[in-house]
Each structure stands twice: as structure tokens, then as C-alpha cells.
Design an enzyme around this catalytic site. Sequence first.
Site, short mmCIF file in Angstrom:
data_model
loop_
_atom_site.label_atom_id
_atom_site.label_comp_id
_atom_site.label_asym_id
_atom_site.label_seq_id
_atom_site.Cartn_x
_atom_site.Cartn_y
_atom_site.Cartn_z
N ASP A 1 0.84 -1.16 0.20
CA ASP A 1 0.13 0.07 0.09
C ASP A 1 0.71 1.17 0.23
O ASP A 1 1.60 1.40 0.75
CB ASP A 1 -0.71 0.03 1.23
CG ASP A 1 -2.08 -0.87 1.16
OD1 ASP A 1 -2.82 -0.79 0.35
OD2 ASP A 1 -2.07 -1.86 1.90
N ASP B 1 -10.28 -5.44 -1.18
CA ASP B 1 -9.26 -4.84 -0.39
C ASP B 1 -10.05 -4.11 0.77
O ASP B 1 -10.56 -2.93 0.64
CB ASP B 1 -8.23 -3.99 -1.19
CG ASP B 1 -7.17 -3.55 -0.21
OD1 ASP B 1 -7.04 -3.97 1.04
OD2 ASP B 1 -6.54 -2.42 -0.66
C1 DX5 Z 1 -6.53 0.51 3.07
C2 DX5 Z 1 -5.34 -0.50 2.32
C3 DX5 Z 1 -5.59 -2.08 2.73
C4 DX5 Z 1 -5.35 -2.27 4.05
C5 DX5 Z 1 -5.65 -3.59 4.31
O1 DX5 Z 1 -6.30 1.87 2.61
O2 DX5 Z 1 -5.62 -0.27 0.88
O3 DX5 Z 1 -4.94 -2.57 1.69
O4 DX5 Z 1 -3.93 -2.15 4.52
O5 DX5 Z 1 -5.95 -3.93 5.68
P1 DX5 Z 1 -6.98 -4.69 6.48
O6 DX5 Z 1 -7.00 -6.04 5.93
O7 DX5 Z 1 -6.69 -4.43 7.92
O8 DX5 Z 1 -8.22 -3.93 6.33
ZN ZN Z 2 -4.64 -1.81 -0.17
#
Ligand code: DX5
Ligand code: ZN
Length: 221
Positions: A33, A177
Site C-alpha cells: 500500500d 481490499d
Molecule cells: C487500505 C489499504 C488496505 C489495508 C488492508 O487503504 O488499501 O490494503 O491495508 O488492511 P486490512 O486488511 O486490515 O483492512
Molecule cells: Zn490496499
Amino acid sequence: MLIVPSILNADNLRLAEGISQAVKAGIRRFHIDIMDGHFVSNLSYGPQLVSDFKKEFPKIEAEVHLMSNNLDVMIPAFVEAGCDLLEFHYEAATPDQVGKWLTYLKEHNVKAGLALNPDTDLEVLNDYADRLDQLLLMTVFPGFGGQKFIPESPARIAAARYLLSVACPKHVPLEVDGGINGDTAGLAKNAGAEIFVAGSYIFGKGSIAGQVNRLNELLEE
Ligand code: DX5
Ligand code: ZN
């Protein structure tokens, strides 16, 4: 079904260790990310992390989720760093930029994905579906790990799946996601998702391999 751990909530000072544990449990792709403090109000990594990742794990895919509207600088930088896939946000680009960057990624042999926020009209897919290697549907508003899966997401996943199948003869894999865990992964799968990004579920709950196995079992049901 493909599980793609997001390293956002991993222990940064033990990142290689955490990634290795997930690789041993069968993971072949990681979600990185990239947050610029502008498109989203959080900051994360730069291109150096991606090149270090590819040096350490050359056979494992690095999927960049770019949360920035500085596409002119960021996309070439992450391509140069060696990412295997890059998904940028539709909301961060003008319509002619979307086409331009999808072409750029293709020309540089990087798989091209478009990411859509939870409130973006899915009809935009009609214009780009046939140029995508992957669609990323956000199931939270981007910016932070550990948020709650938006309950309306399954209906949206099903609608996107349908739109993709109508708009384009080739199969476009659909990735979700945000807030993916033992309760929500099945809902997303039943609605038509095939690629599951999971951050805090995998890196925030004890044994990394144990969490990967748990999610795998669940998705195989
Ligand atoms: C949010 C990100 C995600 C996030 C996923 O902006 O794009 O990829 O880090 O984390 P979890 O699984 O904890 O929601
Ligand atoms: Zn993400």
C-alpha cells in the site's frame, strides 16, 4: 482464490521475517500500500521498499496499490522499482490519464489494475474493462488498515462482476481490499471476488502462517 497479504500493518522492523513466514505458508504475492499523505491522509512506503522486496524475494510478486494523485511521478518510480502489478485509483486520475497509464503499464510489462473507491460509479468499468489485468474494489475507504468491511460491499462486488462480464470477453480477476477476515472473506467470495487482500487479519493476530492457513481453508469451503 488468491490471498494477497497487505504488509501495511506488519511489523516494519521485522518485515522480511513476516513475509518469509507467509511465503512458507504458500503466499506468492504481496500487496504493498503506497499512501502519499494527500490522496489519503496517511503515509507509508516509497519505491525503495519495492526494490528491496524484489531483491530479497525475486520469485514473489509485488502488487503496488497506489493511493496517490501524483501519477506522473509515482507510476514510473514504482515501475522502475520492479513491481509486478500496479493498481492506481480511478479517482486520482483524469479520464485521459487513466488510458495513458494503463497503456504505460502494459508497455512496461507490469500488470495493470484500476482501484475503485466504495462510492465510485461502477459504470466507469465500461470504458476500461478490456484494458485491465485486474480490478481492485475497495471494501473500505482507503487510507488505513484495520477498518471494518463495508456491509454493502457484496452487492457491489456482484454488480462489478456482472459489468465486467458484459463489458469484456476476457475474464478480469476481481480483487477486494479492506476489512477482509474470517467473517467477510466468504461473503466477498460468494459475491464473485477471487483475490483477497488481507492486512491486519494476517499480520496482526499471532502466527502469520496460521492466519494464512485459516483464510485458505475458509476460502476453499
Ligand atoms: C487500505 C489499504 C488496505 C489495508 C488492508 O487503504 O488499501 O490494503 O491495508 O488492511 P486490512 O486488511 O486490515 O483492512
Ligand atoms: Zn490496499
